[in-house]
Design a protein around this motif. Structure first.
Motif, short mmCIF file in Angstrom:
data_model
loop_
_atom_site.label_atom_id
_atom_site.label_comp_id
_atom_site.label_asym_id
_atom_site.label_seq_id
_atom_site.Cartn_x
_atom_site.Cartn_y
_atom_site.Cartn_z
N LYS A 131 0.59 -1.54 0.26
CA LYS A 131 -0.22 -0.10 0.45
C LYS A 131 0.83 1.68 0.15
CE LYS A 131 -4.22 -2.20 1.65
NZ LYS A 131 -4.46 -2.28 0.36
N LEU A 168 3.48 2.10 -1.49
CA LEU A 168 3.27 2.33 -3.12
C LEU A 168 2.11 3.88 -3.93
CD1 LEU A 168 5.05 1.66 -5.14
CD2 LEU A 168 4.00 0.57 -6.98
N ALA A 169 1.40 2.97 -3.38
CA ALA A 169 0.11 3.79 -3.77
C ALA A 169 0.12 5.88 -2.90
CB ALA A 169 -1.28 3.42 -3.04
N ASP A 170 1.27 5.32 -2.25
CA ASP A 170 1.61 6.51 -1.39
C ASP A 170 3.15 7.58 -2.18
OD1 ASP A 170 -0.69 7.06 -0.26
OD2 ASP A 170 0.43 6.30 1.41
N LYS A 196 5.44 9.46 -4.82
CA LYS A 196 5.16 10.00 -6.26
C LYS A 196 5.81 9.45 -7.66
CE LYS A 196 2.59 14.48 -4.57
NZ LYS A 196 2.76 14.90 -4.44
N THR A 202 -5.99 -2.34 -8.52
CA THR A 202 -5.12 -1.43 -7.92
C THR A 202 -4.12 -1.35 -7.77
OG1 THR A 202 -7.55 -1.31 -7.09
CG2 THR A 202 -5.51 -0.62 -6.18
N GLU A 203 -3.02 -2.24 -7.60
CA GLU A 203 -1.33 -2.57 -7.33
C GLU A 203 -1.25 -2.50 -8.55
OE1 GLU A 203 -1.92 -5.61 -3.31
OE2 GLU A 203 -1.92 -6.62 -5.39
N THR A 247 -2.19 -0.98 -11.63
CA THR A 247 -2.54 0.93 -12.11
C THR A 247 -1.86 1.63 -10.81
OG1 THR A 247 -4.82 0.23 -12.21
CG2 THR A 247 -4.31 2.45 -11.91
N ASN A 248 -1.35 0.97 -9.41
CA ASN A 248 -0.21 2.04 -8.41
C ASN A 248 1.26 1.51 -9.77
OD1 ASN A 248 -2.58 2.80 -7.25
ND2 ASN A 248 -2.23 0.63 -5.81
N LYS A 266 1.25 5.39 -11.26
CA LYS A 266 1.28 6.10 -11.56
C LYS A 266 2.94 6.37 -10.64
CE LYS A 266 -3.31 5.27 -9.65
NZ LYS A 266 -4.04 5.43 -8.48
N VAL A 267 3.81 5.09 -10.75
CA VAL A 267 4.52 5.75 -9.89
C VAL A 267 6.25 6.30 -10.82
CG1 VAL A 267 7.17 5.13 -7.97
CG2 VAL A 267 4.20 4.82 -7.65
N ARG A 306 -2.99 3.51 -18.86
CA ARG A 306 -4.59 2.93 -18.18
C ARG A 306 -5.19 1.78 -18.96
NH1 ARG A 306 -3.83 7.75 -13.50
NH2 ARG A 306 -2.29 7.18 -13.27
#
Length: 130
Positions: free
Chosen positions: A27, A29-31, A33, A100-101, A103-104, A107-108, A120
């Motif tokens: 989790k 990784l979701a935070d 950038k 979600t994982e 997708t995250n 994002k990074v 995406r």
């Protein structure tokens, strides 16, 4: 501690630590950038150190610890893959991680890794075949 606390109680106290730690790694990784190669290596080292520490606790199943933290290491290693290689991995291992994982991972920002504008959409297309 073994002479003072029964095995069942030790397992109750320490048994969930590995799952919690693995979830925190995933989790986190979701935070984030951005992360570079050294950051990924540091996370790998920390997960190995945690695995060794948890394996030293007799009431914790070391095989389970290894499986959960291997999954964390695999997840973070995916950040080092070029986008097309990542898509190929996802195609072959759709169910290894959640949508979600996956997708995250996109994002990074990772230096040297280009993520196309339609990333995406392409990921969603692959995961829709589940």
């Amino acid at each position: 501690m073994a002479p003072f606390v029964a095995g069942v109680k030790r397992n109750y106290i320490f048994g969930g630590i590995c799952s919690i730690a693995a979830n925190v790694f995933m989790k986190a990784l979701a935070d984030m950038k951005s992360i570079n190669l050294f950051g990924v290596q540091e996370i790998r080292r920390n997960s190995i150190a945690l695995e060794q520490a948890l394996a030293a606790i007799p009431s914790i199943d070391s095989e389970t610890v290894q499986q959960r933290l291997d999954r964390v290491r695999t997840y973070y290693e995916l950040l080092n893959m070029p986008f097309e290689a990542l898509l190929a991995f996802i195609t072959e291992h759709e169910n290894l991680f959640t949508a979600t994982e996956y997708t995250n991972l996109l994002k990074v920002q990772v230096p040297g890794r280009e993520i196309p504008a339609d990333a995406r959409d392409r990921l969603s297309e692959i995961l829709s075949h589940r």
